[in-house]
Design a protein around this motif. Structure first.
Motif, PDB file in Angstrom:
ATOM      1  N   LYS A 122      -5.370   3.337   5.271  1.00 49.83           N
ATOM      2  CA  LYS A 122      -4.431   3.418   6.398  1.00 49.83           C
ATOM      3  C   LYS A 122      -3.660   4.743   6.362  1.00 49.83           C
ATOM      4  O   LYS A 122      -3.518   5.437   7.377  1.00 49.83           O
ATOM      5  CB  LYS A 122      -3.465   2.236   6.309  1.00 49.83           C
ATOM      6  N   TYR A 123      -3.161   5.090   5.178  1.00 48.92           N
ATOM      7  CA  TYR A 123      -2.399   6.330   5.027  1.00 48.92           C
ATOM      8  C   TYR A 123      -3.275   7.537   5.346  1.00 48.92           C
ATOM      9  O   TYR A 123      -2.866   8.454   6.069  1.00 48.92           O
ATOM     10  CB  TYR A 123      -1.830   6.433   3.608  1.00 48.92           C
ATOM     11  N   LEU A 172      -1.873   9.865  -1.544  1.00 51.43           N
ATOM     12  CA  LEU A 172      -0.602  10.579  -1.392  1.00 51.43           C
ATOM     13  C   LEU A 172      -0.645  11.942  -2.088  1.00 51.43           C
ATOM     14  O   LEU A 172      -0.249  12.962  -1.512  1.00 51.43           O
ATOM     15  CB  LEU A 172       0.560   9.746  -1.958  1.00 51.43           C
ATOM     16  N   ARG A 193       5.242  10.345  -0.513  1.00 48.46           N
ATOM     17  CA  ARG A 193       5.790   9.036  -0.176  1.00 48.46           C
ATOM     18  C   ARG A 193       7.173   9.194   0.461  1.00 48.46           C
ATOM     19  O   ARG A 193       7.492   8.563   1.470  1.00 48.46           O
ATOM     20  CB  ARG A 193       5.881   8.197  -1.447  1.00 48.46           C
ATOM     21  N   ILE A 232      -3.315   4.110  -3.113  1.00 47.29           N
ATOM     22  CA  ILE A 232      -2.443   4.911  -2.245  1.00 47.29           C
ATOM     23  C   ILE A 232      -1.910   6.149  -2.964  1.00 47.29           C
ATOM     24  O   ILE A 232      -1.780   7.210  -2.349  1.00 47.29           O
ATOM     25  CB  ILE A 232      -1.295   4.023  -1.690  1.00 47.29           C
ATOM     26  N   CYS A 261      -3.828   8.035   8.914  1.00 50.63           N
ATOM     27  CA  CYS A 261      -2.584   8.438   9.586  1.00 50.63           C
ATOM     28  C   CYS A 261      -2.294   9.933   9.404  1.00 50.63           C
ATOM     29  O   CYS A 261      -1.847  10.603  10.324  1.00 50.63           O
ATOM     30  CB  CYS A 261      -1.444   7.581   9.038  1.00 50.63           C
ATOM     31  N   VAL A 262      -2.562  10.480   8.221  1.00 51.84           N
ATOM     32  CA  VAL A 262      -2.241  11.894   7.978  1.00 51.84           C
ATOM     33  C   VAL A 262      -3.450  12.816   8.150  1.00 51.84           C
ATOM     34  O   VAL A 262      -3.334  14.031   7.981  1.00 51.84           O
ATOM     35  CB  VAL A 262      -1.623  12.133   6.571  1.00 51.84           C
ATOM     36  N   ASP A 302      -4.311   0.201   1.923  1.00 54.36           N
ATOM     37  CA  ASP A 302      -3.181   1.118   2.101  1.00 54.36           C
ATOM     38  C   ASP A 302      -3.626   2.580   2.051  1.00 54.36           C
ATOM     39  O   ASP A 302      -3.166   3.394   2.855  1.00 54.36           O
ATOM     40  CB  ASP A 302      -2.159   0.908   0.972  1.00 54.36           C
ATOM     41  N   HIS A 321       6.193   6.064   7.865  1.00 50.90           N
ATOM     42  CA  HIS A 321       5.584   6.328   9.159  1.00 50.90           C
ATOM     43  C   HIS A 321       4.139   5.809   9.178  1.00 50.90           C
ATOM     44  O   HIS A 321       3.679   5.241  10.168  1.00 50.90           O
ATOM     45  CB  HIS A 321       5.606   7.840   9.442  1.00 50.90           C
ATOM     46  N   CYS A 322       3.429   5.995   8.080  1.00 50.34           N
ATOM     47  CA  CYS A 322       2.020   5.572   7.998  1.00 50.34           C
ATOM     48  C   CYS A 322       1.839   4.188   7.376  1.00 50.34           C
ATOM     49  O   CYS A 322       1.124   3.356   7.900  1.00 50.34           O
ATOM     50  CB  CYS A 322       1.211   6.578   7.176  1.00 50.34           C
ATOM     51  N   VAL A 323       2.448   3.986   6.229  1.00 49.26           N
ATOM     52  CA  VAL A 323       2.314   2.698   5.523  1.00 49.26           C
ATOM     53  C   VAL A 323       3.665   2.315   4.912  1.00 49.26           C
ATOM     54  O   VAL A 323       4.599   3.113   4.902  1.00 49.26           O
ATOM     55  CB  VAL A 323       1.267   2.778   4.372  1.00 49.26           C
ATOM     56  N   ASN A 324       3.751   1.093   4.395  1.00 51.91           N
ATOM     57  CA  ASN A 324       4.942   0.685   3.670  1.00 51.91           C
ATOM     58  C   ASN A 324       4.796   1.086   2.201  1.00 51.91           C
ATOM     59  O   ASN A 324       3.685   1.129   1.677  1.00 51.91           O
ATOM     60  CB  ASN A 324       5.149  -0.814   3.778  1.00 51.91           C
ATOM     61  N   HIS A 325       5.916   1.398   1.582  1.00 55.08           N
ATOM     62  CA  HIS A 325       5.875   1.877   0.203  1.00 55.08           C
ATOM     63  C   HIS A 325       6.796   1.051  -0.680  1.00 55.08           C
ATOM     64  O   HIS A 325       7.897   0.697  -0.261  1.00 55.08           O
ATOM     65  CB  HIS A 325       6.351   3.334   0.133  1.00 55.08           C
TER      66      HIS A 325
END
Lengths: 268, 268
Positions: B181-182, B141, A146, B137, B185-186, B178, A104-108
């Motif tokens: 960005k994450y 996370l 994630r 990231i 987003c959260v 990343d 939803h936020c970034v690609n993993h």
């Protein structure tokens, strides 16, 4: 190797764990005792114990080697990821390694994606090549975040789908008690060395004899790496090789290739 | 120090960033150019650039030293955590370092907990002592997961409370794109070197002149560590010290203590 006080208890309990009989364990520890020198490294003790087992109980020696064989998969975790993917394939999963999935936020990047019917498992592989290193709570925490981000993106796209998503953490060592507690609480599955008690990593390997080629005593490090590079990771994958083609692949004489295939055939 | 090709561009752009005038930048780079040898290490180049700046523009030299001064806080991140706590205290927060907080699943150690009115910030401090290491990231996370677990436990206990919980990630280097960005987003707040553009880490330090004592050129590593151990982290904390008591604390002559207090007084 790390220096560590020689500990008769440790050696004998590791024999027992690997399935050696009490008689053989006692006999082997006695012989090792006689030969042991002060300050012998863990590696030396290990190799001495193993060579005894090889003579006395070849099948037990195998199990005893398994943990070490996985640690010998290389400095990076990439071969371990491919190994896990291959193990899961043997259990009916369709697997892919190193996929980039939308979150939803970034690609993993997900180490292994394994699918079977409506079950989709996103697997974080945590490979350690030294003994005693545990996967900790941080790993469990980021694997879960994630997973949530990927699952959220998927639900946004396809709200009525009945896909059952799972996050797994697979490691060749152990996890800290916090990591295990957190994982159990949020529904993250852990597959580790000796964890869970029954269907743990070695269970899945041993049940279908999915031993890695690094368990073979007849190949050198260099030959092992050539095989890994050729995507041959399981000893059973050598089953389809003829002596001459294997000899050519890893640049050895046919007699050596024959020894390797022979050792492999014993354990697969 | 890491070997790195001498790069005139890099030196002059770092001067400009630190606030040196174009004239001084050109003059300094020219002088360095004359003296520079092939394969000079990053550290040597840095020290040469800095000694020029100290003569030409002492205030700019200070800013130029700040990043390095923070990296000199020690091999572990503990002093950095205390530094962040002290900075936040200067901005009206009540802070605590290394607290264990209950989560819904497990207990978590939080580097810094900072409170102001109904705002409670759980801060993960990510300290790197080598240049170029970015917080990635995975850090974003796990910081977020941990925050969710703690927040959930709190909401369970006290459902009608209007406490505003926040998770922060504070680092002395940069974050990967990343991670940024994450976090955006959260709703995880990032405070890093040069990030965000305006109210970033150096902004909070410089606005109130909260320079760490490791920025002082008059103290040795050993003296710095004694001060850190005595919980003196900010240069301004030296303000309350008399020459003789400082001399005694760090076991130096009074003349040396006087030099240190003098340098500190210039920057606070």
């Amino acid at each position: 190797g790390k220096k560590e006080q020689y500990d008769e208890e440790k050696i004998s309990s590791s024999f027992i764990k690997a399935g050696a009989s009490p008689e053989i364990t006692t006999a082997a520890t006695k012989t090792i005792n006689k030969k042991v020198k002060d300050n012998m490294s863990t590696d030396e003790i290990y190799h001495r114990a193993l060579s005894h087992l090889r003579v006395l109980e070849p099948r037990v020696a195998l199990k005893y080697s398994l943990k070490r064989a996985i640690m010998d998969m290389g400095p990076e975790g990439f071969v371990f990821e491919k190994y896990i993917a291959k193990i899961l394939r043997e259990y009916g999963f369709i697997t892919e390694v190193g996929q980039i999935l939308n979150g939803h936020c970034v690609n993993h990047e997900v180490d292994v994606v394994a699918k079977k019917e409506s079950q989709v498992c996103m697997i974080e592989c945590k490979y350690h090549n030294s003994r005693g290193t545990k996967s900790d709570i941080k790993t469990a925490l980021y694997t879960h975040s994630r997973f949530l981000d990927i699952e959220k993106a998927y639900r946004e796209k396809d709200i009525n789908n009945n896909t059952r998503f799972e996050a797994w953490l697979v490691t060749n060592t152990k996890c800290t008690s916090d990591a295990i507690k957190y994982a159990g609480c949020v529904g993250l599955k852990i597959l580790a060395w000796h964890y869970p008690k029954v269907e743990n990593l070695e269970y899945f390997i041993e049940t279908k004899k999915l031993y890695p080629i690094s368990i073979l005593s007849t190949i050198t490090e260099k030959q092992r790496d050539i095989l890994f590079d050729s995507d041959i990771i399981l000893a059973k994958e050598l089953g389809s090789y003829k002596m001459d083609s294997l000899a050519e692949l890893i640049s050895v004489r046919q007699s050596r290739a024959s020894k390797i295939l022979n050792e492999a055939s014993i354990i697969i």
